[in-house]
Design an enzyme around this catalytic site. Structure first.
Site, short mmCIF file in Angstrom:
data_model
loop_
_atom_site.label_atom_id
_atom_site.label_comp_id
_atom_site.label_asym_id
_atom_site.label_seq_id
_atom_site.Cartn_x
_atom_site.Cartn_y
_atom_site.Cartn_z
N HIS A 53 -9.49 -14.24 -46.36
CA HIS A 53 -8.07 -14.55 -46.19
C HIS A 53 -7.31 -13.85 -47.33
O HIS A 53 -7.87 -13.61 -48.40
CB HIS A 53 -7.83 -16.06 -46.25
CG HIS A 53 -8.31 -16.79 -45.03
ND1 HIS A 53 -8.07 -18.13 -44.82
CD2 HIS A 53 -9.01 -16.34 -43.95
CE1 HIS A 53 -8.61 -18.48 -43.65
NE2 HIS A 53 -9.19 -17.42 -43.12
N GLU A 55 -5.18 -14.87 -49.45
CA GLU A 55 -5.16 -15.59 -50.75
C GLU A 55 -6.47 -15.42 -51.49
O GLU A 55 -6.49 -15.24 -52.72
CB GLU A 55 -4.92 -17.09 -50.54
CG GLU A 55 -3.66 -17.45 -49.78
CD GLU A 55 -3.91 -17.62 -48.28
OE1 GLU A 55 -4.50 -16.73 -47.66
OE2 GLU A 55 -3.49 -18.66 -47.75
N CYS A 83 -4.68 -22.39 -45.91
CA CYS A 83 -5.64 -23.27 -45.24
C CYS A 83 -6.39 -24.08 -46.30
O CYS A 83 -6.19 -23.90 -47.50
CB CYS A 83 -6.61 -22.44 -44.40
SG CYS A 83 -7.82 -21.51 -45.38
ZN LIG Z 1 -7.00 -19.42 -46.00
#
Ligand SMILES: [Zn+2]
Length: 149
Positions: A53, A55, A83
Site C-alpha cells: 500500500h 503508506e 486501512c
Molecule cells: Zn493500507
C-alpha cells in the site's frame, strides 16, 4: 475552497500515476521538517505484494532515508483513509500527524471499521486531519473503478 497543500498535491499525482499502471489510485507522501522525503503509490499488483500500500511503501522509504525506525518528526499525507495494516504501521512508525483525503467506508480503519486510534491499547496515536482534498482523492478512485466496469 482553499488550495490543496503541496504534500497532498504530490500524493494525488502519485495516485494518478498508479491508476495509469492499473493500480488502485492511492498516493502517499512523508514530510519531515517541511521537506518531502518519500513519495509512494499503491503498488500491490505490480509488486506482487499485498502489503505494498502507498503508506507502507512511503513509511519504509522514509525510514530508510532518515536511518531510523521511528518517524517521530514526520507527517504522513495519503489520499485515502488508511486501512488497518497501514494504521498499525503508522503507530509502529510513531508518525506525528496523519493527513488524509477521502474516507474509506469499506477498508478504512481510522474513522470506519476498527477505528484503530480510538482503541485504548494503541501505543501511539498521531494527530489526525481527515478530508484534505477529499473530492479530488475520491474522484480519482471513482474514475478508476468506473473505467474497469
Ligand atoms: Zn493500507
Amino acid at each position: 475552497m482553499f488550495p490543496i497543500p503541496l504534500p497532498m498535491r504530490a500524493a494525488l499525482d502519485a495516485a494518478a500515476a498508479a491508476a495509469a499502471r492499473e493500480e488502485v489510485p492511492v498516493g502517499a507522501v512523508i514530510v519531515r521538517r517541511g521537506e518531502i522525503i518519500a513519495t509512494s503509490a499503491n503498488s500491490p499488483r505490480s509488486r506482487h505484494d499485498p502489503t505494498a500500500h502507498a503508506e507502507m511503501l512511503a513509511i519504509r522509504a522514509a525510514a530508510g532515508v532518515i536511518g531510523d525506525d521511528r518517524l517521530t518528526d514526520c507527517d504522513l499525507w495519503v489520499t485515502l483513509e488508511p486501512c488497518a495494516m497501514c494504521a498499525g504501521a503508522i503507530a509502529h512508525a510513531r508518525i506525528g500527524r496523519l493527513y488524509y483525503g477521502a474516507g474509506d467506508l469499506k477498508g478504512g480503519a481510522i474513522e470506519h471499521g476498527p477505528r484503530l486510534f480510538t482503541q485504548t491499547t494503541i501505543h501511539h496515536r498521531p494527530e489526525i486531519y481527515p478530508g484534505i482534498a477529499e473530492g479530488e482523492s475520491a474522484a480519482l478512485l471513482r474514475t478508476f473503478f468506473a473505467s474497469r466496469r
